[in-house]
Design an enzyme around this catalytic site. Structure first.
Site, short mmCIF file in Angstrom:
data_model
loop_
_atom_site.label_atom_id
_atom_site.label_comp_id
_atom_site.label_asym_id
_atom_site.label_seq_id
_atom_site.Cartn_x
_atom_site.Cartn_y
_atom_site.Cartn_z
N ASP A 236 0.81 -1.22 0.00
CA ASP A 236 0.00 0.00 0.00
C ASP A 236 0.84 1.26 0.00
O ASP A 236 0.60 2.19 -0.78
CB ASP A 236 -0.92 0.03 1.23
N ASP A 249 0.33 -0.76 5.85
CA ASP A 249 -0.79 -1.52 5.28
C ASP A 249 -2.08 -0.99 5.88
O ASP A 249 -2.27 -1.02 7.10
CB ASP A 249 -0.61 -3.01 5.60
N LYS A 251 -6.04 -1.19 6.51
CA LYS A 251 -7.09 -2.21 6.58
C LYS A 251 -8.40 -1.57 7.03
O LYS A 251 -8.41 -0.57 7.75
CB LYS A 251 -6.71 -3.31 7.58
#
Length: 339
Positions: A236, A249, A251
């Site tokens: 990402d 990352d 989420k």
């Protein structure tokens, strides 16, 4: 009593027996040991536990059921699971057969050779036969993970129906995709004033306080490849979080995940990206830390889970074990095809 008297006379008249009457014989209708009063089955119920269970079941009616919530229901109904070492504990106890370093000694942690640091690097992912990090993690889930995932799926189908569940998955995917696209746009701009204009969705509102600590974005939605270990991935973001360069990352979740263990295999995904980036010739620098940010749909503050060098090294060992498991599975499948 008449029967006892007749027996007594017969025995007394016999020459072989001598019966001497006791000095005092008494009978009582009450039992000296005492019988406990039979308890009603409802009296044996743990009232406190029962009230907690009712409250839990009622509260779950109005919430979307997830694998985590089902696990909590099990704990309330049956108590904590007592068993031997879990697959996760066994995995932590074992060491990888083929060790490969997470960090690349030939690269510096920070490099000044980037042509234009204001433009984040973005390398498209080439679809090929090399397995992705996501595929490897999906194919090597433990039996426990598969069980809870399947049970959650069945519960969702019962509540929403087949079509409703398909729509739910599709919407979740689209929301996640839109969230990542908005974040990419925000992080590309760099200015905090320009960033505030994008804060309209719950997920973006959720990560607002985290974005204030993110700076020096180097990579966005970019592919990494580990040639030596033969896997690829699409990370990402690579940026500084509170002054430390991290693979980040992002989420999304409908349930709070305040602890890193609540994120299941996400730390393995992050360290897999770190290891690949550190050994990918397309990147002139390497990363030693990771960050998992869990954003919430209702806009409540996201949970950032920072992974320092030591923690990354621990998860790297577990990632290598999963990678070995996947390689072994692939070999077995190829042998079966040949047979």
């Amino acid at each position: 009593m008449k029967a006892f008297q007749n027996i007594y006379r017969l025995l007394r008249g016999s020459k072989r027996f001598s019966v001497v009457p006791a000095s005092c014989v008494s009978f009582s209708t009450s039992y000296s040991c005492g019988w406990k009063k039979k308890m009603n089955s409802y009296e044996k119920v743990d009232q406190e536990k029962y009230s907690n269970l009712v409250q839990s079941v009622v509260s779950f009616r109005n919430h979307v059921r997830t694998p985590e919530s089902l696990f909590e229901e099990d704990a309330l109904l049956h108590g904590p699971v007592c068993k031997q070492k879990s697959p996760k504990q066994e995995e932590e106890a074992r060491a990888p057969q083929n060790w490969f370093p997470l960090f690349n000694p030939e690269k510096r942690v920070k490099s000044n050779t980037i042509c234009n640091p204001s433009i984040p690097l973005k390398i498209p992912l080439q679809r090929n036969v090399i397995p992705s990090v996501t595929r490897i993690l999906q194919q090597t889930m433990t039996e426990e993970q598969i069980f809870y995932l399947e049970r959650w799926k069945q519960h969702m189908i019962l509540e929403l129906g087949e079509d409703g569940f398909s729509e739910y998955k599709s919407n979740t995917f689209l929301h996640g995709k839109k969230f990542h696209a908005t974040l990419e746009s925000i992080l590309s701009q760099g200015s905090s004033t320009e960033r505030d204009g994008h804060l309209q969705s719950g997920y973006i509102e959720s990560v607002r306080h985290v974005l204030k600590d993110v700076s020096g974005v180097r990579v966005l939605e970019s592919a990494v490849q580990h040639k030596a270990l033969n896997y690829v991935g699409l990370l990402d973001c690579v940026a500084e979080y509170q002054g430390k360069l991290c693979v980040i990352d992002w989420k999304t979740s409908e349930k709070q995940k305040p602890l890193i263990r609540n994120t299941y295999d996400n730390p393995l995904q992050v360290v897999a990206y770190i290891g690949a980036l550190n050994h990918d010739v397309n990147y002139s620098f390497q990363v030693q830390c990771g960050l998992i940010v869990v954003a919430y749909k209702d806009g409540s503050p996201a949970h950032p889970h920072f992974m320092d060098t030591e923690l990354c090294s621990q998860y790297w060992a577990r990632w290598l074990l999963r990678l070995e498991k996947y390689t072994e599975m692939e070999k077995n499948q190829n042998f079966q095809k040949l047979d």
